[in-house]
Design a protein around this motif. Sequence first.
Motif, PDB file in Angstrom:
ATOM      1  N   ALA A   1       1.006  -1.198  -0.165  1.00 30.22           N
ATOM      2  CA  ALA A   1      -0.028  -0.121  -0.059  1.00 30.22           C
ATOM      3  C   ALA A   1       1.004   1.473   0.048  1.00 30.22           C
ATOM      4  CB  ALA A   1      -0.895   0.040   1.292  1.00 30.22           C
ATOM      5  N   PRO A   2       0.361   2.551  -0.568  1.00 34.52           N
ATOM      6  CA  PRO A   2       1.043   3.663  -0.834  1.00 34.52           C
ATOM      7  C   PRO A   2       1.102   4.516   0.785  1.00 34.52           C
ATOM      8  CG  PRO A   2      -0.904   4.041  -1.694  1.00 34.52           C
ATOM      9  CD  PRO A   2      -0.843   2.616  -1.327  1.00 34.52           C
ATOM     10  N   ILE A   3       1.275   3.702   1.814  1.00 36.07           N
ATOM     11  CA  ILE A   3       0.991   4.243   2.979  1.00 36.07           C
ATOM     12  C   ILE A   3       2.438   4.107   3.724  1.00 36.07           C
ATOM     13  CG2 ILE A   3      -1.423   4.166   3.135  1.00 36.07           C
ATOM     14  CD1 ILE A   3      -0.675   1.381   4.827  1.00 36.07           C
ATOM     15  N   PRO A   4       2.734   4.958   4.901  1.00 35.10           N
ATOM     16  CA  PRO A   4       4.186   4.874   5.774  1.00 35.10           C
ATOM     17  C   PRO A   4       4.134   3.649   6.295  1.00 35.10           C
ATOM     18  CG  PRO A   4       2.942   6.896   6.175  1.00 35.10           C
ATOM     19  CD  PRO A   4       1.607   6.075   5.301  1.00 35.10           C
ATOM     20  N   LYS A   5       3.285   2.930   6.791  1.00 31.15           N
ATOM     21  CA  LYS A   5       3.200   1.529   7.338  1.00 31.15           C
ATOM     22  C   LYS A   5       3.932   0.559   6.307  1.00 31.15           C
ATOM     23  CE  LYS A   5      -0.163  -0.743   9.657  1.00 31.15           C
ATOM     24  NZ  LYS A   5      -1.390  -1.710   9.799  1.00 31.15           N
ATOM     25  N   THR A   6       4.101   0.847   5.193  1.00 28.45           N
ATOM     26  CA  THR A   6       4.656  -0.026   4.141  1.00 28.45           C
ATOM     27  C   THR A   6       6.220  -0.146   4.487  1.00 28.45           C
ATOM     28  OG1 THR A   6       3.062   0.070   2.518  1.00 28.45           O
ATOM     29  CG2 THR A   6       5.022  -0.460   1.839  1.00 28.45           C
ATOM     30  N   ILE A   7       6.802   0.882   4.935  1.00 29.27           N
ATOM     31  CA  ILE A   7       8.312   0.830   5.209  1.00 29.27           C
ATOM     32  C   ILE A   7       8.617   0.049   6.405  1.00 29.27           C
ATOM     33  CG2 ILE A   7       8.471   3.246   6.382  1.00 29.27           C
ATOM     34  CD1 ILE A   7      11.306   2.029   4.166  1.00 29.27           C
ATOM     35  N   SER A   8       7.639   0.080   7.514  1.00 31.21           N
ATOM     36  CA  SER A   8       7.574  -0.299   8.739  1.00 31.21           C
ATOM     37  C   SER A   8       7.558  -1.982   8.670  1.00 31.21           C
ATOM     38  CB  SER A   8       6.680  -0.167   9.782  1.00 31.21           C
ATOM     39  OG  SER A   8       6.885   1.496  10.352  1.00 31.21           O
ATOM     40  N   VAL A   9       6.750  -2.523   7.881  1.00 32.16           N
ATOM     41  CA  VAL A   9       6.391  -3.991   7.708  1.00 32.16           C
ATOM     42  C   VAL A   9       7.656  -4.635   6.756  1.00 32.16           C
ATOM     43  CG1 VAL A   9       4.985  -5.688   6.715  1.00 32.16           C
ATOM     44  CG2 VAL A   9       4.087  -3.882   7.960  1.00 32.16           C
ATOM     45  N   ASN A  10       7.704  -3.913   5.586  1.00 26.26           N
ATOM     46  CA  ASN A  10       8.847  -4.569   4.663  1.00 26.26           C
ATOM     47  C   ASN A  10      10.099  -4.182   5.063  1.00 26.26           C
ATOM     48  OD1 ASN A  10       6.222  -4.673   3.337  1.00 26.26           O
ATOM     49  ND2 ASN A  10       6.805  -3.760   1.519  1.00 26.26           N
ATOM     50  N   TYR A  11      10.568  -3.116   5.849  1.00 27.58           N
ATOM     51  CA  TYR A  11      11.903  -3.237   5.981  1.00 27.58           C
ATOM     52  C   TYR A  11      12.226  -3.580   7.476  1.00 27.58           C
ATOM     53  CZ  TYR A  11      16.492  -1.479   6.818  1.00 27.58           C
ATOM     54  OH  TYR A  11      18.067  -1.597   7.209  1.00 27.58           O
ATOM     55  N   PHE A  12      11.605  -2.848   8.346  1.00 24.01           N
ATOM     56  CA  PHE A  12      11.883  -3.101   9.842  1.00 24.01           C
ATOM     57  C   PHE A  12      11.300  -4.335  10.309  1.00 24.01           C
ATOM     58  CE2 PHE A  12      12.520   1.742   9.181  1.00 24.01           C
ATOM     59  CZ  PHE A  12      13.893   1.798   9.756  1.00 24.01           C
ATOM     60  N   GLY A  13      10.154  -4.721   9.700  1.00 27.26           N
ATOM     61  CA  GLY A  13       9.584  -6.200  10.094  1.00 27.26           C
ATOM     62  C   GLY A  13      10.145  -7.231   9.757  1.00 27.26           C
ATOM     63  N   VAL A  14      11.256  -6.960   8.957  1.00 24.04           N
ATOM     64  CA  VAL A  14      12.309  -8.062   8.530  1.00 24.04           C
ATOM     65  C   VAL A  14      13.537  -7.900   9.155  1.00 24.04           C
ATOM     66  CG1 VAL A  14      13.341  -9.192   6.680  1.00 24.04           C
ATOM     67  CG2 VAL A  14      10.943  -8.050   6.088  1.00 24.04           C
ATOM     68  N   THR A  15      14.059  -6.856   9.045  1.00 24.54           N
ATOM     69  CA  THR A  15      15.476  -6.574   9.766  1.00 24.54           C
ATOM     70  C   THR A  15      15.420  -6.883  11.000  1.00 24.54           C
ATOM     71  OG1 THR A  15      15.342  -4.141   9.812  1.00 24.54           O
ATOM     72  CG2 THR A  15      16.010  -5.367   7.838  1.00 24.54           C
ATOM     73  N   GLU A  16      14.702  -6.072  11.933  1.00 26.96           N
ATOM     74  CA  GLU A  16      14.509  -6.372  13.508  1.00 26.96           C
ATOM     75  C   GLU A  16      14.195  -7.596  13.734  1.00 26.96           C
ATOM     76  OE1 GLU A  16      12.426  -3.153  15.393  1.00 26.96           O
ATOM     77  OE2 GLU A  16      13.845  -1.638  14.876  1.00 26.96           O
ATOM     78  N   LEU A  17      13.034  -8.295  12.984  1.00 28.18           N
ATOM     79  CA  LEU A  17      12.757  -9.642  13.378  1.00 28.18           C
ATOM     80  C   LEU A  17      13.921 -10.689  13.339  1.00 28.18           C
ATOM     81  CD1 LEU A  17      10.368 -11.692  14.277  1.00 28.18           C
ATOM     82  CD2 LEU A  17      10.295 -12.369  11.768  1.00 28.18           C
ATOM     83  N   LEU A  18      14.599 -10.403  12.172  1.00 25.01           N
ATOM     84  CA  LEU A  18      15.580 -11.597  11.884  1.00 25.01           C
ATOM     85  C   LEU A  18      16.798 -11.244  13.052  1.00 25.01           C
ATOM     86  CD1 LEU A  18      16.363 -11.358   8.114  1.00 25.01           C
ATOM     87  CD2 LEU A  18      15.334 -13.110   9.317  1.00 25.01           C
ATOM     88  N   GLU A  19      17.018  -9.815  13.382  1.00 26.41           N
ATOM     89  CA  GLU A  19      18.087  -9.680  14.413  1.00 26.41           C
ATOM     90  C   GLU A  19      17.592 -10.272  15.738  1.00 26.41           C
ATOM     91  OE1 GLU A  19      18.703  -5.433  13.963  1.00 26.41           O
ATOM     92  OE2 GLU A  19      19.851  -5.813  12.307  1.00 26.41           O
TER      93      GLU A  19
END
Length: 264
Positions: A75-93
């Motif tokens: 979606a063209p919304i701010p949450k997209t950067i949270s799920v797609n980037y931080f929701g991957v990188t922080e979870l992996l860490e």
Amino acid sequence: MTRTYVVTGSASGIGATTAQLLRDRGDRVIGIDLRNAEVEADLSMPQGRIDAAAQAIELAGGTIDAVIACAGISAPIPKTISVNYFGVTELLENLRPALTKSEAPRVAVVSSMASLQQNSPEMVEAALAGDEATALSIAEQYAAAGGMAGYIVYPSSKRALSRWVRRQSITPEWAGAGIPLNAVAPGTVVTPMTQELLSTVEQRSMVDANVPMPLNYHQPPESIANLLIWLTSVENTHLAGQVIYDDGGADASLRGDDIWSWND
Ligand code: NAD
């Protein structure tokens, strides 16, 4: 030997297909998703990433053999950067300590050919710096500008994710710990995410103009799932830091034959 996989986005599309294929061959899968998963968590929130990792590690009994991160939104919304980037990188860490206990730990994430599209360098840099507040406020400005402006958030999230994979894959924490870390970048995959987008002839032509797929056209989720499964298999001993464009030839069509001139 049975392996324990954590698969995010396991309730739908590429993640659901990947989880099913793994279960069919006898592997154990701990799915993470908003609902209909072994671990129900919201990866758009920092606390959700912490809780999801803790629950997955507990269910796994402390050792995780592989993580396949598929959860994402377009979606063209701010949450997209949270799920797609931080929701991957922080979870992996957060999951990494349990991966280091495996004899053959592996990680693969789902990026996108959209990582090649126009993006916001400021948003990408903020994400890579781990600054979610700044990344979100830049995304907010684009979303608030109206029109098509918000659509830059998705390619920015995937560009940042692909760069994070290349950057992290060769560090002591990943390569040094014997963990291959790679990304798969799909073209247009037929899943619930793209159902509406592909529902009219006009929209399909718009998608196809941006994502040319001369090999076999739109792809089924299995075409991505099988590659994710190989990347996270014991057989993958040396492939690291790669973003593999599994996209019907979209990358080769768009970038052409010379992508190796970095040291000419
Ligand atoms: P999908 O919508 O079918 O599945 C995505 C899953 O992610 C859903 O089950 C959803 O609930 C989950 N999810 C979304 N937000 C979440 C959150 N905050 N916390 C936890 N889970 C959340 O989509 P898909 O097509 O299977 O997409 C999977 C991945 O592939 C995504 O990262 C997407 O960006 C990427 N991708 C898809 C395509 C495509 O054409 N479908 C192309 C390139 C890349």
